[in-house]
Design an enzyme around this catalytic site. Structure first.
Site, PDB file in Angstrom:
ATOM      1  N   GLU A 153       0.822  -1.220   0.000  1.00 38.25           N
ATOM      2  CA  GLU A 153       0.000   0.000   0.000  1.00 38.25           C
ATOM      3  C   GLU A 153       0.852   1.264   0.000  1.00 38.25           C
ATOM      4  O   GLU A 153       0.631   2.190   0.770  1.00 38.25           O
ATOM      5  CB  GLU A 153      -0.946  -0.001   1.205  1.00 38.25           C
ATOM      6  CG  GLU A 153      -1.905  -1.185   1.193  1.00 38.25           C
ATOM      7  CD  GLU A 153      -2.961  -1.139   2.288  1.00 38.25           C
ATOM      8  OE1 GLU A 153      -2.653  -0.646   3.377  1.00 38.25           O
ATOM      9  OE2 GLU A 153      -4.080  -1.615   2.032  1.00 38.25           O
TER      10      GLU A 153
ATOM     11  N   GLU B 280     -12.302  -2.231  12.497  1.00 38.96           N
ATOM     12  CA  GLU B 280     -12.354  -1.439  11.266  1.00 38.96           C
ATOM     13  C   GLU B 280     -13.497  -1.873  10.364  1.00 38.96           C
ATOM     14  O   GLU B 280     -14.150  -1.038   9.738  1.00 38.96           O
ATOM     15  CB  GLU B 280     -11.006  -1.601  10.539  1.00 38.96           C
ATOM     16  CG  GLU B 280     -10.958  -0.956   9.174  1.00 38.96           C
ATOM     17  CD  GLU B 280      -9.606  -1.152   8.482  1.00 38.96           C
ATOM     18  OE1 GLU B 280      -8.685  -1.736   9.093  1.00 38.96           O
ATOM     19  OE2 GLU B 280      -9.478  -0.708   7.325  1.00 38.96           O
TER      20      GLU B 280
ATOM     21  N   ASP C  67      -8.317  -8.916   4.204  1.00 41.85           N
ATOM     22  CA  ASP C  67      -8.033  -7.806   5.117  1.00 41.85           C
ATOM     23  C   ASP C  67      -9.020  -7.692   6.267  1.00 41.85           C
ATOM     24  O   ASP C  67      -9.894  -6.841   6.230  1.00 41.85           O
ATOM     25  CB  ASP C  67      -8.042  -6.488   4.308  1.00 41.85           C
ATOM     26  CG  ASP C  67      -7.370  -5.369   5.065  1.00 41.85           C
ATOM     27  OD1 ASP C  67      -6.958  -5.598   6.200  1.00 41.85           O
ATOM     28  OD2 ASP C  67      -7.261  -4.264   4.484  1.00 41.85           O
TER      29      ASP C  67
HETATM   30  C1  BDP Z   1      -6.019  -2.101   6.203  1.00 47.55           C
HETATM   31  C2  BDP Z   1      -6.302  -0.755   6.761  1.00 47.55           C
HETATM   32  C3  BDP Z   1      -5.152   0.196   6.623  1.00 47.55           C
HETATM   33  C4  BDP Z   1      -3.877  -0.454   7.114  1.00 47.55           C
HETATM   34  C5  BDP Z   1      -3.659  -1.758   6.387  1.00 47.55           C
HETATM   35  C6  BDP Z   1      -2.502  -2.551   6.952  1.00 47.55           C
HETATM   36  O1  BDP Z   1      -7.428  -0.229   6.097  1.00 47.55           O
HETATM   37  O2  BDP Z   1      -5.468   1.345   7.368  1.00 47.55           O
HETATM   38  O3  BDP Z   1      -2.790   0.376   6.933  1.00 47.55           O
HETATM   39  O4  BDP Z   1      -4.767  -2.585   6.532  1.00 47.55           O
HETATM   40  O5  BDP Z   1      -2.762  -3.512   7.657  1.00 47.55           O
HETATM   41  O6  BDP Z   1      -6.953  -2.953   6.787  1.00 47.55           O
HETATM   42  O7  BDP Z   1      -1.352  -2.237   6.705  1.00 47.55           O
END
Ligand code: BDP
Length: 739
Positions: free
Chosen positions: A322, A426, A398
């Site tokens: 990401e 989340e 996720d």
């Molecule tokens: C996702 C979240 C994000 C995190 C990412 C992670 O939306 O905010 O940075 O995972 O785990 O679930 O790195």
């Protein structure tokens, strides 16, 4: 009655019986007939409220004095102080005095070497409990009847003290010995240096970086107590989306001040490290892990950190995920990156937790994000240094309300894998909806990887316990939980979200523990040992997560929530930059049916599982219903085992979800007057929001999926009260916790 009851039933079973309302032993004597004083939740499960009279009498007899037979240290001082506080509160007396001589009814803390005349069976038992285990026993020392809290180390004594207090508060017999099954039991704070908490729903970060290091909040000590009471022994202070500044001298000093507060409680501080830190701080001209200058920079940085924090735990790293920098920016592998950091930390016995949450930076329409972590990491099995753990999220996408376990578990036998759970919700209703994650964690941990054949294990819990890895060498083991903690008075936003922190800690200690037994313990400590409360609260907890799955993403649907903030339904979203950020990519609903085909006719992500499991899940008939649309794309008219069509079944789940949310509400309403008014009202308000949220999800998803399926609603189904466009127009600006 009480003694006989506990003779007949071991503690956990006794607690379960109590929760099920099958006996009123011990609980009968509740304080609930008196007005229940208001509570704000700050004390978490360490409330130490007065017990019922009979339990108080027993407690007084068991803790007339406290004797510490080992040297006074910060940790043993904390253990004695906690016992004094707990006994005073629960027995309703002045704190028992700490004395030097062992008298009748003393609570005696010590090790095999310091407990006078400890019998040899107990010595042998103690010897097996390692550095962190403890033993609680009614025993005789120097001819005197005492209660023993024995361990091999100070921290074992502290854990023993908390375990004894837990048993006392829960009315279970304080007879136990226990040692953790995992070495690293960690919270991961996704807390930024400006105190915004990514995916945090309980206010700002408790870490006041600006005030540190001179000013340390007394809350840090209470945080340490709460974690130590569960056996949590490490904390990563900052977000995985890390900043270079956290490794500058000023911030190292701040982290050191936190470490000083946490140390007596056995909690080590770790930091999330940004891979490009030396480059971004302009101290190197690359972050290439094979560059000698970079290697030296990290080595010096590690030396500097350990000068300030001698027991620093190590680094957590999110790399090439990401948008975060990583070794692949230099055409190096994850192993190259992790091992370079590991080499810098190794002389100090530090470790690297390298996250496997990665997916390709550019997604094509035909890729399956669920496949990608496995594709990148599996070939690296056995290539990581011995002080590296690969930290794997519970599922391959996720932290969804439900995911099958991540196929990497069991597939990297030569690499220590640690579990990453998300405690903060989340994707499960933030801190407004009740969703007890104990059951979700348990579902993942007890999943059979089938690496040795169907029904033959190892389970995911066994994989992370290291029972099947590394040619008999004891590997590093661990579990991390993304914290749900903030500065809200009750720490977690929702009183019930404290149960998720609690359940995480208890499962990190023993990944094979029962979610129900943990719920019973939590309820007894959090609301008092009164069967009238424990029964309904445990029921609420145990149903809650399935209820959320029902109204959000039943039958294996996933990732159909609002963009970026991840709140509320948005199955229609189809316009995001990457295909694999769009809900339509995940549910694949079309005229012909719904679901993501991950079998051989689709992306074949299924092949990443062990053959026995892959074979089983290749056929929708032998795929567990809860994962059906995760693995299969099926016609709307597909006949479900219930006799309903798939379309009717989906709707039925949405209706069940709404009914479940209302049921939580009515169970809670019935506790008015039994639970203190303040917490009752605070939870009741949130339950109203939860019901609204459930209705919104149900109505929006049914309206949307009907627009795709073109099918009429089955008889008796209430149509969504508004047209689809209405739901599509709902937005949640300023939703908390955004990344
Ligand atoms: C996702 C979240 C994000 C995190 C990412 C992670 O939306 O905010 O940075 O995972 O785990 O679930 O790195």
């Amino acid at each position: 009655m009480h003694k006989l009851f506990h003779k007949l039933f071991p503690p956990v079973l006794a607690a379960l019986l109590l929760a099920a309302g099958l006996t009123s032993a011990n609980a009968a004597t509740s304080t609930a007939s008196k007005p229940v004083p208001d509570e704000d939740g700050y004390n978490l499960w360490l409330r130490y409220q007065p017990l019922a009279p009979a339990a108080q009498a027993r407690l007084k007899a068991q803790a007339r004095s406290i004797v510490l037979t080992t040297p006074i240290t910060a940790t043993t001082t904390a253990a004695v102080a906690e016992l004094q506080r707990g006994v005073a509160g629960m027995a309703g007396i002045d704190a028992p005095a700490q004395t030097a001589t062992i008298a009748d009814g003393a609570l005696v803390l010590g090790t095999a070497a310091t407990l006078p005349g400890l019998d040899s069976t107990l010595k042998t038992e103690l010897a097996k409990l390692g550095n962190e285990g403890y033993l609680l026993r009614a025993a005789r020392l120097q001819g005197r009847p005492v209660t023993l809290i024995a361990a091999n180390t100070d921290i074992g004594l502290l854990y023993g003290a908390f375990a004894w207090l837990r048993a006392t508060a829960g009315g279970t017999a304080p007879e136990a010995s226990s040692a953790p099954k995992l070495q690293l039991r960690l919270l991961n704070h996704w807390d930024n240096l400006d105190r915004h908490v990514e995916r945090g729903y309980a206010g700002a970060s408790i870490w006041d970086w600006w005030a540190l290091p001179e000013i340390t909040d007394s809350r840090y000590t209470d945080y340490a107590r709460a974690n130590a009471s569960l056996g949590i022994n490490g904390t990563v202070l900052n977000n995985v989306n890390s900043k270079p500044e956290v490794l500058t001298p000023a911030y190292i000093a701040k982290a050191a001040a936190v470490a000083d507060v946490l140390r007596p409680y056995g909690i080590k501080v770790f930091l999330s490290a940004r891979f490009s830190t030396p480059l971004e701080l302009k101290q190197t001209d690359t972050a290439d892990p094979l560059s000698p200058a970079v290697q030296t920079w990290w080595k010096n940085k590690a030396d500097e950190i350990y000068r300030a924090i001698p027991d620093f735990g190590g680094f957590l790293v999110k790399a090439n995920s990401e948008g975060q920098p990583g070794p692949q920016d230099y055409h190096r592998s994850h192993a190259d990156g992790a091992n370079m950091l590991a080499a810098a930390l190794a002389p100090h016995h530090g470790i690297v937790m390298w996250r496997a949450f990665v997916y390709a930076p550019q997604a094509g329409k035909e890729t399956d994000r669920a496949r990608q972590a496995f594709e990148e990491f599996k070939p690296l099995d056995g290539k990581f240094a011995s002080n590296v753990l690969v930290q794997v999220k519970n599922g391959a996408i996720d932290f969804q309300p439900r995911e099958p376990f991540h196929p990497l578990f069991g597939a990297m036998p030569n690499t220590p894998l640690m579990m990453e759970f998300q405690i903060t919700k989340e994707y499960l209703g933030f801190s407004t909806d009740i969703a007890y994650l104990g059951t979700m964690f348990e579902e993942v941990l007890e999943s059979d990887t089938m690496q040795q054949g169907q029904g033959k294990g190892p389970t995911v819990a066994q994989v992370i316990e290291g029972s099947h890895t590394l040619d008999g060498k004891p590997p590093l083991t661990g579990m991390a939980g993304v914290a749900n903690i903030g500065v809200d008075r009750n720490w977690t936003g929702h009183h019930f979200d404290q149960a998720n922190w609690y359940a995480f800690g208890r499962l990190a200690w023993n990944p094979q523990a029962s979610a129900r037994a943990i719920a019973v313990e939590w309820a007894a400590q959090s609301f008092g040992n009164d069967a009238r409360v424990i029964g309904p609260v445990v029921d609420m907890l145990m149903r809650s997560r399935e209820t959320v799955v029902d109204y959000m993403s039943p039958l294996g649907l996933h990732h159909i929530m609002g963009t970026a903030h991840h709140h509320g339904p948005a199955p229609w979203v189809n316009d995001l930059e990457r295909p694999d950020w769009n809900p339509v990519y995940y549910h694949r609903a079309a005229r012909d049916g719904i679901g993501f085909d991950r079998t051989a006719s689709g992306t074949n992500a299924l092949e990443q599982y062990a053959p026995a499991l892959a074979r089983l899940y290749a056929d929708p008939r032998t795929t567990p219903e809860k994962y059906l649309l995760w693995f299969h794309h099926l016609p709307w008219t597909y006949a479900m085992p219930s006799g309903r069509t798939l379309w009717a079944e989906i709707i039925d789940h949405y209706d069940r979800g709404v009914a479940g949310a209302r049921d939580l509400q009515s169970r809670w309403d019935a506790l008015r007057g039994v639970v203190d008014a303040r917490r009752h009202a605070e939870v009741a308000q949130r339950l109203r929001r939860q019901v609204q949220n459930a209705e919104l999800w149900r109505n929006a998803c049914i309206a949307y999926f009907q627009s795709v399926s073109g099918l009429p609603l089955p008889n008796g189904v209430t149509p969504p009260p508004q047209p689809l466009e209405y739901y599509k127009a709902i937005h949640f600006p300023y939703a908390p916790g955004r990344g």
